[in-house]
Design an enzyme around this catalytic site. Sequence first.
Site, PDB file in Angstrom:
ATOM      1  N   HIS A  98       0.821  -1.177   0.185  1.00 43.66           N
ATOM      2  CA  HIS A  98       0.028  -0.092  -0.036  1.00 43.66           C
ATOM      3  C   HIS A  98       0.872   1.186   0.018  1.00 43.66           C
ATOM      4  CE1 HIS A  98      -3.176   2.877   0.895  1.00 43.66           C
ATOM      5  NE2 HIS A  98      -3.939   1.941   0.613  1.00 43.66           N
TER       6      HIS A  98
ATOM      7  N   ASP B 132      -7.856  -5.238  -0.058  1.00 48.45           N
ATOM      8  CA  ASP B 132      -8.195  -6.186  -1.386  1.00 48.45           C
ATOM      9  C   ASP B 132      -7.953  -7.559  -1.000  1.00 48.45           C
ATOM     10  OD1 ASP B 132      -7.419  -3.283  -3.023  1.00 48.45           O
ATOM     11  OD2 ASP B 132      -9.356  -4.221  -3.011  1.00 48.45           O
TER      12      ASP B 132
END
Length: 430
Positions: A307, A365
């Site tokens: 991320h 996700d």
Amino acid sequence: MADSKSAKLLVEGKEIELPILSPTAGPDVLDIRKLYGQADVFTYDPGFTSTASCDSTITYIDGDKGELWYRGYPIEQLAAESHYLEVCYLLLYGELPTEAQLVDFETRVTRHTMVHEQMHNFFRGFRRDAHPMATMVGVVGAMSAFYHDSTDIADPLQREIASIRLIAKLPTIAAMAYKYSIGQPFVYPRNDLDYASNFLHMCFAVPAEPYNVDPALARAMDRIFTLHADHEQNASTSTVRLAGSSGANPFACIAAGIACLWGPAHGGANQACLEMLREIGSVDRIPEYIAKAKDKNDPFRLMGFGHRVYKNFDPRAKVMKESADEVLELLGVHNNPTLQVAKELERIALEDEYFVSKKLYPNVDFYSGIILEAMGFPTSMFTPIFALSRTVGWISQWKEMIGDPQNKIGRPRQLYVGADKRDYVDLDKR
Ligand code: SDX
């Protein structure tokens, strides 16, 4: 923001003083708004890894601590104690609603869930095998052609109506995109169902028989909506803000956000992650894929990992992992091979020096696709579900920007490294 502090910059012998602005939480920012005027230099930050594009009161992320707050409330508490429409109210208006405010808000959203009947014709123009995200970008952008009475962004009342319409209609449009892709008739929204139950009903009901939504699945769906609702200035939110800064109508701005979210580096990762887990197929093939992810010459990346901001566990991934266990247990598929691969992949990656050194953790996700697949959604519907969940975040950030008197069109500059000025050369001289 108190700006009692400042920084001094020496540019070619000239000293420039830049104010330092302090936030409620997180790093201070160097206010460079006057830099170009004072020093005739730009800053350079491709990908905006060190750039604050705005000030905002909506969402706060601490990437090192793995914290996410909506209007100051930690995501773990909201996921456990609240529900999506209450979170929508919080993101839109800044405070948790009273009971009367919540009932009024839920009623307003419920009464806007139907789409204009002529919008059904839009779907007929798409191939049945069109990706539902392609359909959603098209149909949401086309809302500008139907809801003219809520496109004047200078009118706060029209901004409010457009916000309610988008939050209310996105699930209907996403469900219609799904039904169209599988050749089943559209299912109208029902005002007697809560938001998540309504979406599941529109996706999975058929005219031929009754469909009763499992409350536990509805709760899991609602929690997934909450976990995806907003996330500060991510790529798609920044797209919505930039589109909105030109004065484009809210439907066009949200369509732009949907288009950006589609990318596999962003919201498309949930579909890419489940496809990756399926491709790995079994626990014994994990080392092969870990090696590919580490190979600089291989473009492969572990989908659902890493991320831009979180250099610790994504707090949403933790909640999603618990939800995955609950939903799969409920559905009697707890020995789901994909989940086993996901858990073993997570365990191995979190022990591997490459991932540890680069602070790569599972993100939102990584587990969401496993839950959505278990609930009966095809992978092509994962990102549309992310998009409908994020619509409230996009529209809240858009409203905040439009309502800011300092708002101006976004217009980044560049470091030009192209050809120097030169004269045209006639064809016969080239
Ligand atoms: C979302 O911004 C948001 O908030 C987004 C989001 C939201 O709610 O809106 O949180 C939603 O988009 C989550 C992210 C979903 N994307 C994926 O899961 C795709 C896989 N992840 C990567 O593509 C990547 O991690 C990004 C794009 C998410 C972040 O990339 P960064 O921060 O720009 O980091 P980088 O690409 O510069 O990578 C840093 C290093 C690199 O190695 P070096 O060049 O330094 O040697 O880490 C490596 C990368 O190669 N790396 C990975 C990796 N992610 C980064 N290596 C293997 N697998 C990965 N997933």
